[in-house]
Design a protein around this motif. Sequence first.
Motif, short mmCIF file in Angstrom:
data_model
loop_
_atom_site.label_atom_id
_atom_site.label_comp_id
_atom_site.label_asym_id
_atom_site.label_seq_id
_atom_site.Cartn_x
_atom_site.Cartn_y
_atom_site.Cartn_z
N THR A 1 0.82 -1.21 0.00
CA THR A 1 0.00 0.00 0.00
C THR A 1 0.86 1.26 0.00
OG1 THR A 1 -1.79 -1.15 1.14
CG2 THR A 1 -1.77 1.25 1.27
N GLN A 2 1.90 1.27 0.82
CA GLN A 2 2.78 2.44 0.86
C GLN A 2 3.48 2.65 -0.49
OE1 GLN A 2 2.58 4.45 3.37
NE2 GLN A 2 1.28 3.01 4.52
N GLY A 3 3.92 1.56 -1.11
CA GLY A 3 4.55 1.70 -2.42
C GLY A 3 3.59 2.22 -3.48
N GLU A 4 2.34 1.74 -3.45
CA GLU A 4 1.35 2.20 -4.43
C GLU A 4 0.99 3.66 -4.21
OE1 GLU A 4 -0.76 -2.19 -4.92
OE2 GLU A 4 -1.72 -0.61 -3.74
N SER B 1 0.46 9.67 -10.77
CA SER B 1 -0.36 8.88 -11.70
C SER B 1 -1.73 9.49 -11.96
CB SER B 1 -0.53 7.46 -11.14
OG SER B 1 -1.32 7.49 -9.96
N TRP B 2 -2.08 10.61 -11.27
CA TRP B 2 -3.39 11.25 -11.43
C TRP B 2 -4.55 10.34 -11.05
CZ3 TRP B 2 -3.65 16.43 -12.28
CH2 TRP B 2 -2.49 17.05 -12.76
N ARG B 3 -4.27 9.34 -10.18
CA ARG B 3 -5.37 8.53 -9.68
C ARG B 3 -6.29 9.39 -8.82
NH1 ARG B 3 -8.21 4.36 -11.12
NH2 ARG B 3 -9.52 6.21 -11.20
N ASP B 4 -5.65 10.26 -8.02
CA ASP B 4 -6.38 11.31 -7.29
C ASP B 4 -5.96 12.64 -7.92
OD1 ASP B 4 -7.40 13.18 -5.56
OD2 ASP B 4 -6.82 12.11 -3.74
N PRO B 5 -6.81 13.23 -8.78
CA PRO B 5 -6.37 14.43 -9.53
C PRO B 5 -5.95 15.57 -8.63
CG PRO B 5 -8.42 13.55 -10.41
CD PRO B 5 -8.18 12.83 -9.12
N ARG B 6 -6.68 15.82 -7.53
CA ARG B 6 -6.36 16.93 -6.64
C ARG B 6 -5.01 16.69 -5.94
NH1 ARG B 6 -11.45 16.02 -7.13
NH2 ARG B 6 -11.24 14.12 -5.87
N ALA B 7 -4.78 15.43 -5.48
CA ALA B 7 -3.52 15.13 -4.80
C ALA B 7 -2.34 15.25 -5.76
CB ALA B 7 -3.58 13.73 -4.21
N THR B 8 -2.51 14.75 -6.98
CA THR B 8 -1.43 14.85 -7.95
C THR B 8 -1.16 16.30 -8.32
OG1 THR B 8 -2.00 12.67 -8.85
CG2 THR B 8 -0.65 14.09 -10.21
N ALA B 9 -2.22 17.10 -8.46
CA ALA B 9 -2.03 18.52 -8.78
C ALA B 9 -1.29 19.23 -7.66
CB ALA B 9 -3.39 19.17 -9.03
N LEU B 10 -1.67 18.95 -6.40
CA LEU B 10 -0.98 19.57 -5.27
C LEU B 10 0.49 19.15 -5.23
CD1 LEU B 10 -3.66 19.23 -2.44
CD2 LEU B 10 -2.89 21.33 -3.56
N PHE B 11 0.76 17.89 -5.50
CA PHE B 11 2.15 17.40 -5.46
C PHE B 11 2.97 18.03 -6.58
CE2 PHE B 11 5.36 14.23 -6.77
CZ PHE B 11 6.12 14.22 -5.60
N LEU C 1 -3.51 9.38 0.11
CA LEU C 1 -3.44 8.97 -1.29
C LEU C 1 -4.10 7.61 -1.49
CD1 LEU C 1 0.20 10.01 -2.19
CD2 LEU C 1 -1.92 11.09 -2.97
N PRO C 2 -4.69 7.37 -2.67
CA PRO C 2 -5.33 6.07 -2.92
C PRO C 2 -4.30 4.99 -3.23
CG PRO C 2 -5.49 7.45 -4.85
CD PRO C 2 -4.86 8.30 -3.78
N ALA C 3 -4.73 3.76 -3.08
CA ALA C 3 -3.92 2.60 -3.43
C ALA C 3 -4.81 1.60 -4.13
CB ALA C 3 -3.27 1.99 -2.18
N LYS C 4 -4.24 0.49 -4.53
CA LYS C 4 -5.01 -0.52 -5.25
C LYS C 4 -5.85 -1.38 -4.33
CE LYS C 4 -1.90 -0.89 -9.21
NZ LYS C 4 -1.07 -1.79 -10.05
#
Length: 806
Positions: free
Chosen positions: A730-733, A740-750, A798-801
């Motif tokens: 989970t931590q690696g994912e 990866s834009w799985r969470d668009p807001r989190a990826t944008a912030l990062f 952050l999301p994971a698989k």
Amino acid sequence: MANQSKKQNQNQNQNQNQNQNQNQNQNQNQNQNHCHNQNSNKNTDEDFNLRETTPSLGSGRIARNDRAGTAFDLVEQMDYLYIKVVKARELQGNPSPFVELKLGGLISTTRHMENTSIPEWNQVFSILKDRIEATLIEISVKDKAKGNDLIGTISFDAIDVPRRVPPDSPLAPEWHRLVNKKREKIAMELMLAIWMGTQADEAFPEAWDLDATSVNGDGLGSIRSKVYLSPRLWYLRVNVIEAQELQIGEKNRQQPEIFIRVTIGNMILQTKISQSKNVNPLWNEDLMFAVAEPFDEHLVLSVEERTAPCKDENLGTVTIPLQEVDKRLDFRPPVSKWYHLGKHSNSDKNANVLKSRVHLRISLDGGYHVLDELTHYSSDLRATARQLWKPPIGVLELGILSAQNLTPTKTANGNGKGSTDAYCVAKYGQKWIRTRTILNSVNPKWNEQYTWEVFDPCTVITICVFDNSKLQAPNSNNKDSRIGKVRIRLSTLETGRVYTHLYPLIVLTPSGITKTGEIQLAVRFSCASLLNMMMMYSQPLLPDLHYLHPLSCHQIEILRHQATQIICKRMSRAEPPLRREVVEYILDVGSNMWSVRRSKANHYRIAIILSALVKFVKWFDQIRSWKNPLVTILVHILFLAFVCSPWMISSTVFLCLFLIGAWNYRGRPRHPPYMDVRLSQADAAHGHELEEEFDTFPTSLTQVDAMKMRYDRLRAIASRVQTVLGDLATQGERCYNLVSWRDPRATALFLMFCLIASVVLYVTPPKAVAAVMGFYGMRHPRFRDRLPGCPTNFLRRLPAKTDGLL
């Protein structure tokens, strides 16, 4: 009412005082029990510890020092009386003679010869000088055919026996005239030799023990010391390429399922079903076998067709002698050949040659080392082909001195007293040694010395002690009992030093851990060139082919099982045989099976390794908490110095490592490693865990409740392992999902943070950034929030698989 309330209060106070006294007594008892348990554990640890000894080795010539040694200088000198019976002549009437030797209450006999007047025995008998209870040696020739009738006899005085000191020349046997029952000299003469010697005498390994009075002739062979050699093992690679013009049983069958079965002795492997389902199937698959010289077996290859789930039809067979297979030292492809298939008819044993043929590429790969031991306990790491061997770098000498307080395994002569017929077996490289069997003794003395050539210092010698079960019942199927095992890694020994220690003998049984005695060993590892030995540490552990063309873990396990079976079979055919249970115990067969105890041991080993990191984190937490302001200020100054002078970091780290190593030199290990009960978790293992460890595979347990308990426990342990692995995944994912834009807001912030950080780091000096980050991490707790920081909170969100798991 007031009086009653006062009485009630007094009673309550008395009850409270009684309860307090009881609690105090219970606490005292608990403390006493705790102290008793600590003392018992301490005594237990002392019982299983290694003890250094100071024996008088080599008759006082060497006693645990570094002087140059001579032959048999690692054992205590023992004096033996030797009697060599060669032959006889001038016997009358073609009897069936044999020779009987009698020394006090000790009686032993040679084998008898059938109907001959000039028998030849060439047998040597020996007896330890300390076991001689009489001075008169009686040697008689008797006739087996006439009920052991006396033919002639001769007597000697043990006091007048000459002494021979090796390396003197062997004592020449002489003819001696015999006397009959009436003490009259007869024409018959007996050639023999009698002398006093030591275990260094060349006759010692082949000498029969004169003290074996209760042993019949079938068991005498297992008393003498012997040296065995493992068969030379090779990896056989069978590359099944294709087949052509196969004759399918039913002509109208569509998409036949065809595979190839390869058999060598009792080892069978088969390919996968061909993907090209026609009369010209294609595989291109490798099958690996372990085989041994001399190659007296045949490779049998049969083409099979799967006609039903449990039914196969033979389409043709070819037999290839292993002696015709080419050997190769590297991985150059061998020449491929076409082999015509034959089919055996039911009416005769002749094979009918078919038009079908199979395309094979077969080779004996000598560039690998055939693993018959566990990799971390290997005693030999050389390749099979002798052309790839390098000269030895040293010599290993082992002196097996004695054993103490062995656990009795049988009753001696029906008198109710326990006894043990103990012998030792040691393996290093291809050479196995077996000491003499000391009869009816729980404190046996062997004092035998053996030598091996060493080709790699990072190897292990294994010494095991067994009880000989064949002496009292030669025709039984009883297995030789295990008394204990000792492993010594050569790289832990100082060169030239003689190590003399008492090693604890430990056996793990379903009922728990048991100390079965102690064995005294003398070990010396000598190297011819220190430079050559140091160069070995820069070379690969295994031959090059193990790294250039590695075998899979599954293949290695199968091949190791095949190798151990071959060695067991060959050793059982020796005389005297080295039995299967002995070979399997030394080679650690079955040690990779599931065990809760081993899993706990590995868990604690990992915990010990990570303890240094945990200590560092705790120390840094104390620095951040300002528990010792002076130390914290010094750390800040040191950190600032590293920031201003970053080139000092690496040199300081290496200097610290050097100082730590130099400081640890005073406390360096002075003894070889030995079986650690606490490390193995053997002292804390429960009974049901040990029962599961010693259970067969497949299980032989028939109780449903016990099976359910084991299964539930395994599920509980596996669930914890599964949870830990899931958390790591989970931590690696989450780290991967930063971009990866799985969470668009989190990826944008990062990404915005990365852009800002790149600009800031571009315009800010690296020293300033490092100083700010360091001082921020070590800031005073007054300026620190106890809640998790922003990076931690952001990563946890952050999301994971895991969202896609059922």
